[in-house]
Design a protein around this motif. Structure first.
Motif, PDB file in Angstrom:
ATOM      1  N   LEU A   1       0.837  -1.201   0.000  1.00 20.01           N
ATOM      2  CA  LEU A   1       0.000   0.000   0.000  1.00 20.01           C
ATOM      3  C   LEU A   1       0.871   1.249   0.000  1.00 20.01           C
ATOM      4  N   ILE A   2       1.958   1.236   0.769  1.00 15.20           N
ATOM      5  CA  ILE A   2       2.872   2.389   0.810  1.00 15.20           C
ATOM      6  C   ILE A   2       3.480   2.608  -0.566  1.00 15.20           C
ATOM      7  N   LEU A   3       3.832   1.507  -1.260  1.00 14.46           N
ATOM      8  CA  LEU A   3       4.385   1.622  -2.608  1.00 14.46           C
ATOM      9  C   LEU A   3       3.347   2.190  -3.574  1.00 14.46           C
ATOM     10  N   LEU A   4       2.091   1.766  -3.439  1.00 11.54           N
ATOM     11  CA  LEU A   4       1.014   2.287  -4.293  1.00 11.54           C
ATOM     12  C   LEU A   4       0.841   3.790  -4.092  1.00 11.54           C
ATOM     13  N   ILE A   5       0.882   4.214  -2.822  1.00 14.90           N
ATOM     14  CA  ILE A   5       0.748   5.640  -2.522  1.00 14.90           C
ATOM     15  C   ILE A   5       1.921   6.421  -3.111  1.00 14.90           C
ATOM     16  N   ALA A   6       3.075   5.760  -3.242  1.00 15.56           N
ATOM     17  CA  ALA A   6       4.254   6.433  -3.812  1.00 15.56           C
ATOM     18  C   ALA A   6       4.104   6.652  -5.306  1.00 15.56           C
ATOM     19  N   TRP A   7       3.652   5.622  -6.051  1.00 17.03           N
ATOM     20  CA  TRP A   7       3.705   5.750  -7.516  1.00 17.03           C
ATOM     21  C   TRP A   7       2.407   6.232  -8.153  1.00 17.03           C
ATOM     22  N   LEU A   8       1.246   5.923  -7.582  1.00 15.21           N
ATOM     23  CA  LEU A   8      -0.008   6.259  -8.256  1.00 15.21           C
ATOM     24  C   LEU A   8      -0.252   7.772  -8.366  1.00 15.21           C
ATOM     25  N   PRO A   9      -0.221   8.555  -7.259  1.00  9.36           N
ATOM     26  CA  PRO A   9      -0.412  10.004  -7.416  1.00  9.36           C
ATOM     27  C   PRO A   9       0.652  10.646  -8.301  1.00  9.36           C
ATOM     28  N   THR A  10       1.881  10.123  -8.225  1.00 10.79           N
ATOM     29  CA  THR A  10       2.960  10.647  -9.063  1.00 10.79           C
ATOM     30  C   THR A  10       2.661  10.439 -10.543  1.00 10.79           C
TER      31      THR A  10
END
Length: 586
Positions: free
Chosen positions: A185-194
């Motif tokens: 989930l932390i990885l998803l939050i890193a790449w998706l908004p970016t």
């Protein structure tokens, strides 16, 4: 002939496609999608347990991280200053880079791909990641307001609403992509908004303002679509709580969410088609409007001195104008009204934010299953959205029709939030679901009211600065109630339980189980919120005469004066520009 007609159709389709993706309404869609994935700060409760167990933190340290998250998410002065001298794509680029770096470094630390970082490193990472939300707000939301200045209230409510929904949206995508792996989930939050910010980097831009007669109707259509999305998310969350969803079923629900997210594209294409057809039928509509001759300027220095106020920063700090007039920054910051509002907001927002940030730990201590944590976060996200929309539209209606003051509605919201705090304090069975709804709604409802009150009492001239000052109440309240109160009391109770079990602090994770873990904390938070209600009532009493009057009369008079000046061919020129103009002529 057939080939020529086909080529003409292709040219028209290409022309229309370019028209759509370069239009104002497509820019609104881009802003909606950016906002719909920019609410990672509301999801801390989902992955906070992973940070705590992986890095061996106690609750006080975890709440310190939470404070820096809130600090980064609510201090947007830097993004505002950069936005003054650069285009929106620069702001979005900086925000995307900060988001990826901050959360990616957290993911590397949690997954042990990096040596265990110092606590201050983690505080820096999460502060940078959270501050990217301020850059997204400035780059997308502020640009949308400038492109639709006559519908700014609706634009703010709509886009802020999607920020509130973003937690539930990302949660559905997370389960579809990664199952229940909270590290991912932390990885998803890193790449998706970016990724979303970079996709629409050049779409979001300042554009020529062209007023449409049905502009407000279009925004209401977009609002109805967002309500449908919120309704679906609410229904699917209830089902996911009652049933055990498989990975395929999570993929199905996430697909529906994505479809609903892109339904506004149909509205965008329809509106842009109307504009495009109008240009095809009336080619003159594409030309620039005829420039009128320069009218004779009217020097402001010739106006009566009583009609002007001194611009000195220090001479009139403690002599503010009437409420509703444009205060200077120092006049507003040192006014009793601002201090009262700031104190009430610190108590109210600080309490609800403490509950939101600790939902994962609260659920775990009260014996809720791990899967319920995502339900709590999603409920908070949806009702955060509904609170923002409801308080904005309802308070505006009550104010215009019945002169119902916004500070009184703010007081009522604070009082209602106490119900959620007490449900957490006494650990009523299955009440955390209801508490999540109440806390989410009240947290969302407070912000439109606070920002509207600031604009109404202190004017709009320095609103961007005063807006950011009002937002600072969030990290202040979070530090006091979350770090100093909830975190320390939780650790104290956990140490008691560990001592009773004869366990060593270094041999086991510092966890607390039972109602006592958060009981005293939320009783204190309830008392602080009640104190905020009392303070807010002071503002209600002080501003009752102001809200009984016509608070928008000044803006209507200014509009009529501007129309009169344009009709008479006069332009108001500041006195300081008169000398430079005459010097240029000589």
């Amino acid at each position: 002939m057939g080939v020529a007609e086909f080529a003409g159709v292709r040219r028209n389709m290409g022309s229309f496609g370019v028209h759509v993706i370069t239009g104002r309404w497509f820019m609104v869609l881009a802003a909606i999608l950016i906002m719909s994935v920019s609410g990672a700060t509301y999801m801390f409760g989902l992955y906070s347990s992973e940070i705590k167990s992986s890095l061996g933190y106690d609750q006080t340290t975890l709440n310190l991280l939470s404070f820096f998250k809130d600090l980064g998410g609510n201090v947007g002065v830097l993004s505002g200053l950069i936005n003054e001298v650069s285009p929106p794509w620069v702001i979005l680029s900086i925000g995307a880079a900060m988001n990826f770096f901050g959360y990616f470094m957290i993911w590397l630390a949690v997954t042990r791909r990096l040596p265990t970082p110092h606590v201050w490193h983690m505080c820096l990472y999460i502060c940078l990641g959270a501050n990217s939300q301020a850059f997204a707000n400035t780059g997308a939301l502020v640009t949308a307001v400038k492109n639709f200045p006559e519908s700014r209230g609706v634009v703010l409510g709509l886009l802020k609403g999607f920020v509130g929904l973003s937690g539930a949206i990302i949660t559905q995508l997370y389960h579809a992509l990664y199952g229940n792996d909270s590290e991912s989930l932390i990885l998803l939050i890193a790449w998706l908004p970016t990724a979303v910010s970079f996709i629409f980097l050049r779409t979001v831009r300042i554009m020529k303002v062209v007023r449409q007669t049905n502009e407000l109707k279009v925004f209401y259509n977009l609002l109805y679509i967002s309500l449908g999305l919120a309704g679906f998310l609410m229904a699917i969350i209830i089902l996911q709580n009652r049933l055990s969803f498989s990975r395929a079923e999570y993929v199905g629900s996430a697909t529906v969410v994505l479809v609903l997210l892109f339904v506004p594209l149909a509205v965008v294409v329809r509106e842009e088609l109307k504009l495009w057809m109008g240009k095809q039928l009336d080619p003159e509509a594409q030309t620039e409007p005829e420039q009128k001759p320069n009218p004779m300027p009217v020097d402001v220095a010739d106006t009566p001195a009583s009609a002007r106020k001194p611009d000195s920063c220090l001479s009139n700090v403690f002599r503010p104008p009437e409420r509703g007039e444009d205060y200077t920054i120092l006049q507003a910051l040192f006014s009793v009204d601002m201090l009262v509002l700031f104190a009430a907001t610190t108590c109210g927002v600080g309490g609800t934010l403490t509950a939101i940030d600790n939902l994962g730990q609260i659920g775990k201590s009260l014996g809720y299953p791990t899967s319920a944590t995502t339900t709590f976060v999603s409920l908070v996200s949806i009702w955060n959205y509904l609170g923002r929309v409801a308080s904005g539209f309802t308070s505006e209606t009550l104010l215009t029709k019945y002169k119902f003051p916004r500070p009184l509605m703010f007081t009522i919201v604070l009082l209602f939030s106490c119900v959620g705090h007490l449900l957490i304090a006494f650990g009523v069975p299955n009440s955390l679901y209801v508490a999540s709804v109440i806390i989410g709604f009240c947290f969302g409802a407070q912000w439109p009211l606070v920002f509207a009150i600031i604009s109404e009492i202190f004017g709009l001239k320095y609103y961007s600065t005063l807006y950011n000052f009002g937002a600072v109440a969030s990290p202040v309240g979070s530090y006091i109630l979350n770090v100093m109160v909830a975190g320390r009391i939780y650790d104290r109770e956990a140490m008691k339980q560990m001592g009773a079990q004869r366990l060593n602090r270094g041999a086991a994770e510092l966890t607390c189980n039972g109602v006592e873990c958060y009981k005293l904390s939320f009783i204190i938070i309830t008392a602080a919120t009640m104190f905020g209600c009392l303070i807010s009532l002071i503002l209600v009493v002080r501003t009752r005469e102001f809200y009984r009057g016509d608070i928008y009369r000044r803006f209507r008079e200014q509009g009529k004066a501007a129309e009169t000046e344009m009709a008479s061919g006069a332009v108001i020129v500041p006195a300081g520009q008169k000398e430079s103009a005459s010097a240029g002529k000589s």
